[in-house]
Design an enzyme around this catalytic site. Structure first.
Site, short mmCIF file in Angstrom:
data_model
loop_
_atom_site.label_atom_id
_atom_site.label_comp_id
_atom_site.label_asym_id
_atom_site.label_seq_id
_atom_site.Cartn_x
_atom_site.Cartn_y
_atom_site.Cartn_z
N GLU A 54 0.83 -1.20 0.00
CA GLU A 54 0.00 0.00 0.00
C GLU A 54 0.87 1.26 0.00
OE1 GLU A 54 -3.62 1.76 2.86
OE2 GLU A 54 -2.30 0.13 3.58
N LYS A 123 -9.05 2.53 -2.46
CA LYS A 123 -9.38 1.85 -1.21
C LYS A 123 -10.80 2.23 -0.80
CE LYS A 123 -7.31 1.18 3.41
NZ LYS A 123 -6.11 1.52 4.22
N CYS A 179 -5.53 -3.02 2.00
CA CYS A 179 -5.38 -3.16 3.45
C CYS A 179 -6.70 -3.35 4.22
CB CYS A 179 -4.59 -1.99 4.00
SG CYS A 179 -3.84 -2.35 5.62
#
Length: 684
Positions: A54, A123, A179
């Site tokens: 990330e 994300k 994540c």
């Protein structure tokens, strides 16, 4: 392009790498150098998909520096440079970067291949709790479906609704989430899997605290198992700011709940987990588990698909995954012990339930001194203990025929006596001779004709005796045939060893039975030292039906000389019954697993002197035997088998269980597929 037989990409595999690299905080140019260095190494290893952590182009932990235009401009320049450099690289490169879109900043997975920016996935779920503060800088991307984004001079699809599908590698469909996305109850990758994604990627920052690494592994394993997918995870490591947290650079790849590869944590430089993901296995699992697609109907995930051509190398690149020589026998000692414990107790529990349900009859069993009857007797003995019944109620019979050796007969008697069973000897030769005389068989006239009639008369009489003895003594006949014999049809149909009142071994393959017996010895499961010595003698005896007298060389009849090695047959059985793989793929896998006896792990307790190898011609020879027996011959025997417990997750061959097939089928399609792949090794 047609790939050679030796290529893993021909057989449904795709190589995936989860990479962690040292980070230079707020220096996208330096980080792009690190990404390219790792990507070039992945290219040299024929990696199809290379995953990075990330925000790896800036560092996850740069905090307010991410709002600086100098940094964000440098990110776009770095992405343009990666896209340009990717023209010469094989892998799909997936990197983390902060990107501007309209009025907000997004934490993104950037997907690049062969000179193209294929897409950008923002994300969806931003942690802003405890040590995390992401909403200070980023907007959640869950509402960005159907968008496009400009990155410098490039334009690409933008949103969490992107799948990336290789047109020339069937089944390779990639999805990227970032994540925290996997820490929520319904991760974006769950919908992506339902929409067709097979390789799920997680670009992670995730600072490390005590026990968090285990939590990550649990999540990745669970998501790969539930989604019937591969799940690759790459976390940030060296170079991230340690103002208030620390980093461990964890990488791992799971497939269907199994860990394929991982790297050590807290590395001192770049690391990567590399594994060949079995796309065929994932496709077959989804095909078989109909509830997987039923779940899609409930949730109706909407995704866009971006297509690309991977153009895999037409070369032997090896196989980067652990292959079990014995699919039914784990190499890990703890896992093998657990499997043996479960197998044994599944059999014992099944038998206890059946005997309790039908009035607690006396178990009747024919013991030969071979593996199968020995193991069945151990199961019966433990079942009697569980029921609080005397082992003397076990009625064991040894029934020597024309080829019974003194060694196996003495083993059978010694074992029954050491177990505490009642043991009697019934010589079947007079009854067999009478039948052979009655039907005018040449053996009855003194001719050494040892044909199938000669063999089956003996097998049939043994079973006939056992059923009548059960009638006489209020008993039930316990069958001894195993899963491998059922697969091959290596049993005498009807009045023969194919039939019993309850078949305790029907779910256990031949290659596992010997290890369960070893486990019984090691764990003293109701056996004493005398029994253990007899059991070891059984383990040391060559597998034989003992129906044909020894030849002039003194050798007894060998089952494996006639029908082939059970090791290879069990290998084929697992991959056909559980996954429905093509024969050419099974041959490829078997040659990889068995080609070098010194490569890879062997099951615990497997004697050093008994380790052996099989080359591709040998694999192909016996695979043809298996295919013909399994598909074209043996089903009529399986269609009429008695009850018996399923033991292995591979499946059972009961027509009431995992395998339903016509008794009048044929093996033509399977033989033809194998011949097309290996024309010089397959008979007409």
């Amino acid at each position: 392009m047609s790939l050679p037989f030796e290529s893993a990409y021909r057989h449904g595999f795709a190589r995936v790498a989860a990479c962690t690299i040292p980070i230079a905080l707020a220096d996208p140019a330096a980080n792009a150098d690190s990404v390219l260095a790792a990507a070039r190494e992945c290219d040299a290893e024929a990696v199809a998909v290379a995953l990075f952590p990330e925000l790896c182009l800036t560092g996850y932990s740069i905090e307010d520096l991410v709002m600086q235009d100098a940094v964000l401009d440098a990110v776009e320049a770095a992405i343009e440079r990666l896209v340009e450099a990717s023209v010469e690289l094989f892998p799909v490169i997936v990197v983390g970067a902060p990107l501007r879109h309209r009025n907000r900043l997004y934490n993104c997975a950037v997907v690049i291949h062969r000179g193209e920016l294929l897409g950008v996935a923002p994300k969806s779920y931003l942690p802003t709790y405890r040590e995390f503060y992401e909403r200070r800088w980023y907007a959640p991307g869950d509402d960005q479906a159907g968008e496009d984004v400009r990155v410098g001079g490039l334009e690409a699809p933008f949103g969490p609704d992107l799948l990336f599908e290789a047109l020339d590698v069937p089944g390779l469909v990639v999805h990227a989430e970032v994540c925290e996305d996997v820490w929520v109850p319904i991760p974006p990758s769950a919908g992506a899997a339902l929409a067709g994604a097979t390789v799920l990627l997680n670009l992670s920052g995730s600072p490390i605290t005590i026990a968090r690494a285990e939590d990550r592994k649990d999540l990745c394993q669970s998501q790969s198992l539930r989604c019937l997918a591969a799940y690759a995870y790459a976390a940030a490591g060296m170079g991230e700011s340690t103002n208030d947290v620390s980093w461990d650079g964890q990488t791992m790849i799971y497939e269907g709940g199994a860990l394929l590869a991982e790297t050590e944590r807290f590395p001192d430089g770049p690391r990567r987990s590399v594994a060949d993901v079995d796309l065929d296995r994932l496709r077959q699992d989804r095909l078989r588990q109909g509830t997987f697609d039923d779940n899609r109907r409930t949730h109706d995930p909407q995704f866009r698909t971006v297509h690309f051509e991977l153009d895999p190398p037409a070369a032997d690149i090896g196989l980067r995954r652990t292959l079990d020589r014995f699919p039914f026998v784990p190499d890990d000692p703890a896992r093998l012990a657990q499997d043996c414990y479960e197998a044994f107790n599944i059999q014992v529990s099944g038998l206890v339930q059946r005997m309790e349900a039908i009035g607690r009859p006396k178990p009747v069993i024919g013991v030969s001194g071979g593996l199968d009857s020995t193991h069945a007797l151990l199961v019966i003995a433990r079942a009697m203990d569980r029921m609080g019944r005397p082992r003397g109620d076990i009625l064991a019979y040894t029934m020597p025929g024309f080829a019974t050796s003194d060694h196996t007969r003495s083993n059978a008697i010694a074992l029954a006596e050491s177990v505490g069973a009642s043991i009697e000897t019934i010589d079947i030769r007079p009854a067999a001779t009478e039948i052979l005389e009655g039907i005018g068989h040449p053996f009855a006239e003194g001719e050494p004709v040892h044909d199938v009639t000669f063999e089956n008369v003996q097998a049939g009489i043994r079973t006939d005796f056992l059923f009548r003895l059960a009638n006489q003594h209020g008993g039930m006949v316990i069958g001894t045939s195993d899963l491998s014999e059922l697969a091959l049809g290596w049993a005498t149909y009807g009045v023969g060893d194919q039939m019993s009142h309850y078949a305790v071994n029907a779910g256990v393959p031949k290659t596992l039975i010997q290890h369960v017996i070893r486990w019984v010895i090691a764990h003293r499961e109701g056996v004493d030292e005398a029994e253990a010595a007899v059991l070891q003698s059984v383990l040391d005896t060559e597998i034989s039906p003992e129906l044909v007298p020894a030849g002039q060389d003194g050798r007894m009849q060998s089952t494996e000389d006639r029908i082939g090695p059970y090791a290879l047959h069990d290998f084929a059985l697992h991959h056909i019954l559980r996954f429905g793989f093509r024969p050419s793929k099974i041959a490829f896998l078997a040659a990889q697993a068995w080609g070098d006896k010194d490569a890879g792990a062997w099951p615990p307790g497997f004697p050093e002197e008994d380790r052996y190898a099989y080359d591709l011609p040998t694999v192909a020879k016996w695979l043809q035997v298996f295919l013909r027996r399994y598909f074209a011959f043996a089903q009529f025997k399986r269609s009429a088998i008695p009850n018996g417990p399923k033991v292995s997750p591979t499946g059972s061959l009961s027509p009431r269980g995992d395998w339903r097939a016509p008794s009048d089928g044929n093996a033509n399609a399977w033989i033809a597929e194998l011949k097309a792949a290996l024309p010089e090794l397959v008979e007409e």
